[in-house]
Design a protein around this motif. Structure first.
Motif, PDB file in Angstrom:
ATOM      1  N   ASP A 146       1.906  12.256  -9.546  1.00  0.00           N
ATOM      2  CA  ASP A 146       1.257  13.535  -9.245  1.00  0.00           C
ATOM      3  C   ASP A 146       2.238  14.703  -9.204  1.00  0.00           C
ATOM      4  O   ASP A 146       1.869  15.836  -9.519  1.00  0.00           O
ATOM      5  CB  ASP A 146       0.510  13.451  -7.908  1.00  0.00           C
ATOM      6  CG  ASP A 146      -0.675  12.500  -7.968  1.00  0.00           C
ATOM      7  OD1 ASP A 146      -1.133  12.171  -9.087  1.00  0.00           O
ATOM      8  OD2 ASP A 146      -1.147  12.083  -6.888  1.00  0.00           O
ATOM      9  N   LEU A 173       2.036   6.814  -6.912  1.00  0.00           N
ATOM     10  CA  LEU A 173       1.060   7.862  -7.231  1.00  0.00           C
ATOM     11  C   LEU A 173       1.620   9.251  -6.945  1.00  0.00           C
ATOM     12  O   LEU A 173       1.386  10.189  -7.724  1.00  0.00           O
ATOM     13  CB  LEU A 173      -0.240   7.630  -6.465  1.00  0.00           C
ATOM     14  CG  LEU A 173      -0.978   6.340  -6.801  1.00  0.00           C
ATOM     15  CD1 LEU A 173      -2.257   6.226  -5.991  1.00  0.00           C
ATOM     16  CD2 LEU A 173      -1.263   6.220  -8.294  1.00  0.00           C
ATOM     17  N   ASP A 174       2.370   9.399  -5.854  1.00  0.00           N
ATOM     18  CA  ASP A 174       3.007  10.688  -5.562  1.00  0.00           C
ATOM     19  C   ASP A 174       3.971  11.072  -6.678  1.00  0.00           C
ATOM     20  O   ASP A 174       4.015  12.229  -7.100  1.00  0.00           O
ATOM     21  CB  ASP A 174       3.772  10.634  -4.232  1.00  0.00           C
ATOM     22  CG  ASP A 174       2.856  10.580  -3.022  1.00  0.00           C
ATOM     23  OD1 ASP A 174       1.640  10.838  -3.166  1.00  0.00           O
ATOM     24  OD2 ASP A 174       3.364  10.262  -1.923  1.00  0.00           O
ATOM     25  N   ARG A 214      12.243   3.936  -2.101  1.00  0.00           N
ATOM     26  CA  ARG A 214      11.016   3.153  -1.957  1.00  0.00           C
ATOM     27  C   ARG A 214      11.254   1.873  -1.156  1.00  0.00           C
ATOM     28  O   ARG A 214      10.433   1.497  -0.332  1.00  0.00           O
ATOM     29  CB  ARG A 214      10.426   2.823  -3.325  1.00  0.00           C
ATOM     30  CG  ARG A 214       9.858   4.049  -4.020  1.00  0.00           C
ATOM     31  CD  ARG A 214       9.289   3.707  -5.365  1.00  0.00           C
ATOM     32  NE  ARG A 214       8.833   4.891  -6.078  1.00  0.00           N
ATOM     33  CZ  ARG A 214       8.307   4.869  -7.272  1.00  0.00           C
ATOM     34  NH1 ARG A 214       8.149   3.731  -7.917  1.00  0.00           N
ATOM     35  NH2 ARG A 214       7.927   5.984  -7.856  1.00  0.00           N
ATOM     36  N   GLU A 250       7.671   0.499   6.717  1.00  0.00           N
ATOM     37  CA  GLU A 250       6.234   0.250   6.876  1.00  0.00           C
ATOM     38  C   GLU A 250       5.984  -1.202   7.291  1.00  0.00           C
ATOM     39  O   GLU A 250       5.145  -1.486   8.136  1.00  0.00           O
ATOM     40  CB  GLU A 250       5.501   0.567   5.571  1.00  0.00           C
ATOM     41  CG  GLU A 250       4.022   0.680   5.717  1.00  0.00           C
ATOM     42  CD  GLU A 250       3.590   1.819   6.632  1.00  0.00           C
ATOM     43  OE1 GLU A 250       2.636   1.600   7.414  1.00  0.00           O
ATOM     44  OE2 GLU A 250       4.184   2.897   6.594  1.00  0.00           O
ATOM     45  N   ARG A 307       2.430   1.768  -3.438  1.00  0.00           N
ATOM     46  CA  ARG A 307       1.445   2.366  -4.354  1.00  0.00           C
ATOM     47  C   ARG A 307       1.352   3.872  -4.128  1.00  0.00           C
ATOM     48  O   ARG A 307       1.337   4.650  -5.079  1.00  0.00           O
ATOM     49  CB  ARG A 307       0.079   1.725  -4.155  1.00  0.00           C
ATOM     50  CG  ARG A 307      -0.993   2.355  -5.021  1.00  0.00           C
ATOM     51  CD  ARG A 307      -2.377   1.774  -4.739  1.00  0.00           C
ATOM     52  NE  ARG A 307      -3.380   2.416  -5.560  1.00  0.00           N
ATOM     53  CZ  ARG A 307      -4.076   3.476  -5.182  1.00  0.00           C
ATOM     54  NH1 ARG A 307      -3.897   4.006  -3.986  1.00  0.00           N
ATOM     55  NH2 ARG A 307      -4.967   4.016  -6.001  1.00  0.00           N
ATOM     56  N   GLU A 308       1.290   4.291  -2.861  1.00  0.00           N
ATOM     57  CA  GLU A 308       1.232   5.724  -2.550  1.00  0.00           C
ATOM     58  C   GLU A 308       2.431   6.453  -3.136  1.00  0.00           C
ATOM     59  O   GLU A 308       2.288   7.548  -3.687  1.00  0.00           O
ATOM     60  CB  GLU A 308       1.215   5.945  -1.030  1.00  0.00           C
ATOM     61  CG  GLU A 308      -0.060   5.560  -0.349  1.00  0.00           C
ATOM     62  CD  GLU A 308       0.071   5.624   1.173  1.00  0.00           C
ATOM     63  OE1 GLU A 308       1.048   6.239   1.681  1.00  0.00           O
ATOM     64  OE2 GLU A 308      -0.792   5.046   1.844  1.00  0.00           O
ATOM     65  N   SER A 318       0.833  -1.200   0.000  1.00  0.00           N
ATOM     66  CA  SER A 318       0.000   0.000   0.000  1.00  0.00           C
ATOM     67  C   SER A 318       0.873   1.257   0.000  1.00  0.00           C
ATOM     68  O   SER A 318       0.609   2.218  -0.728  1.00  0.00           O
ATOM     69  CB  SER A 318      -0.909  -0.017   1.229  1.00  0.00           C
ATOM     70  OG  SER A 318      -1.732   1.097   1.235  1.00  0.00           O
ATOM     71  N   ARG A 319       1.935   1.239   0.789  1.00  0.00           N
ATOM     72  CA  ARG A 319       2.864   2.377   0.833  1.00  0.00           C
ATOM     73  C   ARG A 319       3.586   2.550  -0.496  1.00  0.00           C
ATOM     74  O   ARG A 319       3.786   3.670  -0.965  1.00  0.00           O
ATOM     75  CB  ARG A 319       3.876   2.186   1.972  1.00  0.00           C
ATOM     76  CG  ARG A 319       4.864   3.317   2.100  1.00  0.00           C
ATOM     77  CD  ARG A 319       4.190   4.613   2.546  1.00  0.00           C
ATOM     78  NE  ARG A 319       5.138   5.708   2.504  1.00  0.00           N
ATOM     79  CZ  ARG A 319       5.020   6.765   1.703  1.00  0.00           C
ATOM     80  NH1 ARG A 319       3.962   6.895   0.936  1.00  0.00           N
ATOM     81  NH2 ARG A 319       5.937   7.705   1.700  1.00  0.00           N
TER      82      ARG A 319
END
Length: 143
Positions: free
Chosen positions: A43, A39-40, A125, A132, A35-36, A32-33
């Motif tokens: 973005d 996306l960051d 990452r 995490e 993926r964030e 999940s981290r």
């Protein structure tokens, strides 16, 4: 195209139920981290120029995997070599160039450069995912 977080060999102590639960939660939270972070990256404009948003929305995390589900994701991530484009369903290709409508029976595409988003910034990452994972692991074992 996917990124998968795995632990290859589990020591015997990790076969206990509470530990297994901790590992599963850690992997899920790590994915999940990841993926964030993908996306960051998108973005922030560090990857490709967004058009429809479909590629971004196709990035999903489940269990220990992060997947970019759009068919064309690998072409964006790794780029393409020069190639010929031929029509599939019609007799000609149709596209707009410099505001003009163009028809062609074939196009020699020059290829495209890679715009990494899934595998970019891997060192940072990896560290974030490990942090995490350990955080989630500790939560379960300290209950």
């Amino acid at each position: 195209m996917k990124v998968e977080i795995t632990i290859r060999k589990l020591p015997k102590i990790l076969k206990r139920e509470k530990v297994r639960e901790a590992v599963e939660l850690g992997l899920k939270r790590g994915a999940s981290r990841y993926r964030e972070m993908v996306l960051d990256w998108i973005d922030e404009g560090r990857a490709f120029k967004r058009r429809s948003g479909f590629l971004r929305s196709s990035v999903v995390a489940f269990d220990n995997k992060v997947v970019a589900g759009a068919e064309y994701a690998p072409f964006v991530e790794f780029g393409t070599r020069p190639h010929v484009i031929l029509p599939r369903r019609k007799r000609a290709l149709r596209f707009i160039k410099d505001g003009k409508e163009i028809f062609a029976k074939r196009v020699n595409h020059p290829g495209s450069k890679p715009y990494p988003f899934m595998f970019a910034d891997m060192e940072r990452r990896k560290k974030e995912v490990a942090r995490e994972f350990l955080r989630a692991f500790g939560e379960v074992l300290n209950d």
